[in-house]
Design a protein around this motif. Structure first.
Motif, PDB file in Angstrom:
ATOM      1  N   GLU B 155       0.811  -1.230   0.000  1.00 54.81           N
ATOM      2  CA  GLU B 155       0.000   0.000   0.000  1.00 54.81           C
ATOM      3  C   GLU B 155       0.839   1.272   0.000  1.00 54.81           C
ATOM      4  O   GLU B 155       0.292   2.364  -0.110  1.00 54.81           O
ATOM      5  CB  GLU B 155      -0.925   0.006   1.233  1.00 54.81           C
ATOM      6  N   LEU B 160       2.530   0.617  -4.447  1.00 56.72           N
ATOM      7  CA  LEU B 160       1.227   0.194  -4.984  1.00 56.72           C
ATOM      8  C   LEU B 160       1.357  -1.041  -5.878  1.00 56.72           C
ATOM      9  O   LEU B 160       1.044  -1.014  -7.068  1.00 56.72           O
ATOM     10  CB  LEU B 160       0.547   1.338  -5.735  1.00 56.72           C
ATOM     11  N   TYR B 194      -6.135   2.245   5.535  1.00 57.03           N
ATOM     12  CA  TYR B 194      -5.801   2.352   4.118  1.00 57.03           C
ATOM     13  C   TYR B 194      -6.574   3.522   3.522  1.00 57.03           C
ATOM     14  O   TYR B 194      -7.801   3.539   3.549  1.00 57.03           O
ATOM     15  CB  TYR B 194      -6.153   1.046   3.411  1.00 57.03           C
ATOM     16  N   PRO B 196      -6.600   5.004   0.048  1.00 55.56           N
ATOM     17  CA  PRO B 196      -6.114   5.047  -1.336  1.00 55.56           C
ATOM     18  C   PRO B 196      -6.364   6.411  -1.967  1.00 55.56           C
ATOM     19  O   PRO B 196      -7.367   7.064  -1.675  1.00 55.56           O
ATOM     20  CB  PRO B 196      -6.947   3.967  -2.034  1.00 55.56           C
TER      21      PRO B 196
END
Lengths: 311, 394
Positions: B155, B160, B194, B196
């Motif tokens: 992550e 990525l 997380y 994103p």
């Protein structure tokens, strides 16, 4: 209040598939997609199998999609959207995302649905994801250059079922995917065509609001493969409906219902003779194939009428 | 505070998954991975995780659903073995190319045919060019620790990429071992939430994922994957360092065992490193200067670190648990890659390859001792040898 399904109202809807994409003139797929998306007022997230609709709308760095859209591979539009939907449910349940009544839609052609993607589709609807899977059925692998699929009509010329000296086109009757999907006992299954736009849009609304997995099979002309003029798309599509090659019906919670009954059921020749892919069937030595085709269509139509309580 | 438990490698991984509490898991049962998803599904059934567990109808759909869920901004995990990984193959590449930081527990098993459910590394070696980060584990503890680290590695905004955490089928996946589990909160604090940068579920900012990408851009996107892999090299070390400082178990690209004054070194990965350790101890008792170099990070391949660690050796043997058919000498992939790395780094040391343990064929310390003795002889002659198929009936 849902937007009224009237042209005056619908033309105010923002286009979700922008113009400028590179689908052929007269392609059925973009008509199907635009009609269906215009029927949905809620936010949508779309997955798209590899195929014409995908390659012609997202040539990097451009995209025609004004809604979230994902292409993964050919056979997995259903499993991909099932993963997106699972993520949404998880994130909403955990309070990581606001609930917004998102509609999850998977698109695929008949190659990506009847053939290579059938397992993924069967699995996804069996698991009960809240998603609508739409097959735009143009009856062959059109994107790779018109190869036969299990959706290709009997007798059709394709580049892998060519009308040759010995073998006059495709030898098998087509797979009845709509019925296969109905056999999954999911809340909603519909068969539609863009020539009956209101019927298609009403079915779309029912499908995305059925509270579970839904499937729609939509007849979508490909004039490159069917061999007709680009301005005849909807007319020839409607002939498919009026000859009962492509009956319009739905299966809602197990209830079969015919949504359109042709005033006069036209002979299949009326549909066949308008398309170059069937031209060879009209040679004297092949006429019996048209008779066979008619018999099969009659048999299936009678069966459908019975299921729908119309017999 | 750690908790000591007796767990199989698969149970250790399932517990890591429980503590990571991913948003979505999509998985399909296959021996020897099965008990991981079984154990995890119990956690789901008992409400110990918030995970949406997608019980797909195939591994192909498992990876497909993982890609969809990851694009939707979820933290996503899966697990598989051998033929299951092979069925995922197409989407394994797509997951990496779409830069989806999915974490996969890969319980190494021999690929068919003939069908065989036991351990070798033919499955993971096939995915070596797919763009996944690949971590190897000697035992359940390492698999557990690496699963926790894998979330952070994948992550990381400079990375990525998806991460596969390997361990040996049955040998460690089903062996009951002492495993120190971190506290649930420690894992959560370590991995963080997380967030994103892009998500398919960002409805107000619609994005197109997976467009058609021709000769005018495809190449650049592949080049960006290289950059991500290069970045991963540093990130793996940073995160291992942080993990070591916090929890007292240190990890790097490699682990050296009794290598300080070693004349010959064996390079091994996964559970065989444990067996080799015993062989090293026995031979050291005889006064032989032998050492072991365990490979933990297979992708990105730590060429420089390997060359540096091996630069003072007089001879090297590689233990390969798979064959790259038709490759140079029909050797194993680890050998060809290591030999190339050493040559390019200017380390001119005699080297030999030992293929072993295919389809779960047992490897005993005695066989590894034989490898060491032959490698000592090679140090005398100074000449590299080709491949030896250890323990096979010719």
């Amino acid at each position: 209040m849902a937007t009224r399904l009237a042209p005056k109202e619908l033309m105010k809807q923002p286009e979700r598939l922008a113009p400028g994409h590179r689908l052929c003139a007269g392609c059925g797929a973009s008509i199907v997609v635009r009609q269906m998306l215009a029927a949905i007022d809620e936010p949508v997230v779309i997955s798209n199998a590899t195929g014409c609709l995908e390659v012609a709308t997202t040539i990097y760095p451009y995209t025609s999609w004004r809604v979230p859209w994902i292409h993964n591979a050919f056979e997995n539009s259903a499993s991909t959207i099932s993963g997106v939907e699972a993520a949404y449910r998880s994130l909403v349940r955990q309070g990581k995302m606001e609930e917004k009544d998102v509609k999850f839609i998977g698109f695929g052609g008949d190659g990506g649905t009847y053939d290579i993607g059938l397992q993924a589709l069967s699995g996804a609807v069996e698991r009960g994801h809240q998603m609508l899977y739409v097959c735009y059925d143009n009856g062959a692998y059109m994107n790779t250059g018109i190869q036969r699929s299990s959706a290709t009509p009997f007798g059709a010329h394709t580049t892998t079922s060519p009308a040759g000296k010995k073998i006059p086109g495709k030898q098998q009757f087509r797979k009845d995917l709509t019925r296969i999907m109905a056999a999954h006992d999911i809340p909603y299954v519909g068969q539609a065509a863009p020539s009956k736009w209101r019927d298609l849009m009403e079915k779309t609304r029912k499908a995305v609001n059925c509270g579970g997995p839904a499937f729609m099979n939509v007849l979508s002309s490909c004039n490159r493969g069917w061999r007709h003029a680009t301005d005849e798309t909807l007319e020839i599509t409607q002939l498919g409906v009026d000859t009962c090659y492509w009956p319009l019906y739905e299966v809602e919670d197990g209830e079969w219902r015919l949504t359109y009954k042709p005033r006069e059921k036209l002979p299949i020749e009326e549909w066949l003779k308008r398309q170059g892919r069937f031209r060879h069937l009209f040679k004297p030595q092949n006429r019996h194939l048209i008779d066979e085709k008619q018999e099969e269509i009659d048999r299936k139509w009678e069966e459908l009428l019975e299921r729908c309580g119309e017999a | 505070m750690s908790k000591l438990e007796a767990l199989t490698g698969n149970a250790a991984v399932a517990n890591a998954m429980r503590q990571i509490n991913p948003d979505v898991v999509a998985a399909y049962p296959i021996t020897p991975q099965t008990s991981t998803v079984q154990t995890f599904s119990e956690f789901v059934a008992d409400g110990l995780v918030d995970t949406e567990f997608v019980t797909v109808e195939s591994e192909h759909s498992a990876m497909s659903a993982c890609v969809g869920a990851s694009a939707a901004g979820a933290r996503v995990m899966t697990a598989t073995s051998a033929n299951g990984l092979a069925l995922m193959w197409e989407i394994v590449y797509i997951a990496a190319s779409n830069r989806c930081p999915i974490v996969m527990s890969l319980v190494n098993r021999a690929l068919s045919a003939p069908i065989n459910i036991h351990c070798d590394h033919s499955d993971v070696m096939g995915m070596r060019d797919s763009g996944w980060i690949i971590l190897m584990s000697e035992n359940g503890q390492e698999a557990y620790d690496s699963m926790v680290q894998a979330v952070r590695i994948g992550e990381h905004p400079d990375v990525l990429l998806p991460v596969a955490v390997c361990q040996d089928g049955f040998i460690t996946s089903h062996a009951l071992e002492r495993v120190e589990l971190l506290e649930d909160e420690e894992v959560q604090d370590f991995i963080g939430t997380y967030a994103p940068q892009w998500s398919l579920l960002d409805l107000d900012n619609p994005k197109t994922y997976g467009p058609l990408d021709f000769y005018d851009y495809y190449y650049e996107h592949k080049r960006q994957q290289v950059e991500a892999m290069e970045n991963a090299h540093g990130v793996i070390a940073e995160i291992a360092d942080e993990f070591g400082k916090k929890f007292g178990r240190s990890y790097g690209y490699l682990e050296e065992y009794r290598m300080d004054d070693a004349d010959v070194v064996v390079v091994a990965a996964n559970s065989t490193a444990g067996t080799a350790r015993t062989a090293v101890d026995d031979l050291r008792d005889e006064g032989l200067k032998v050492g072991l170099l365990k490979l933990r990070v297979f992708r990105p391949f730590p060429a420089k670190e390997l060359a540096e660690a091996l630069s003072s050796a007089e001879a090297i043997a590689v233990l390969d648990r798979s064959i790259s058919f038709g490759s140079m000498d029909n050797s194993g992939p680890l050998f060809t890659e290591l030999a190339a790395a050493l040559a390019l780094q200017g380390v001119n040391v005699p080297i030999a390859d030992y293929v072993y343990g295919l389809g779960g064929r047992d490897i005993a310390p005695g066989e590894i001792e034989r490898v060491y003795r032959e490698t000592l002889e090679m140090a005398e002659t100074g000449e590299s040898r080709g491949v030896t198929y250890l323990g096979v009936r010719e």
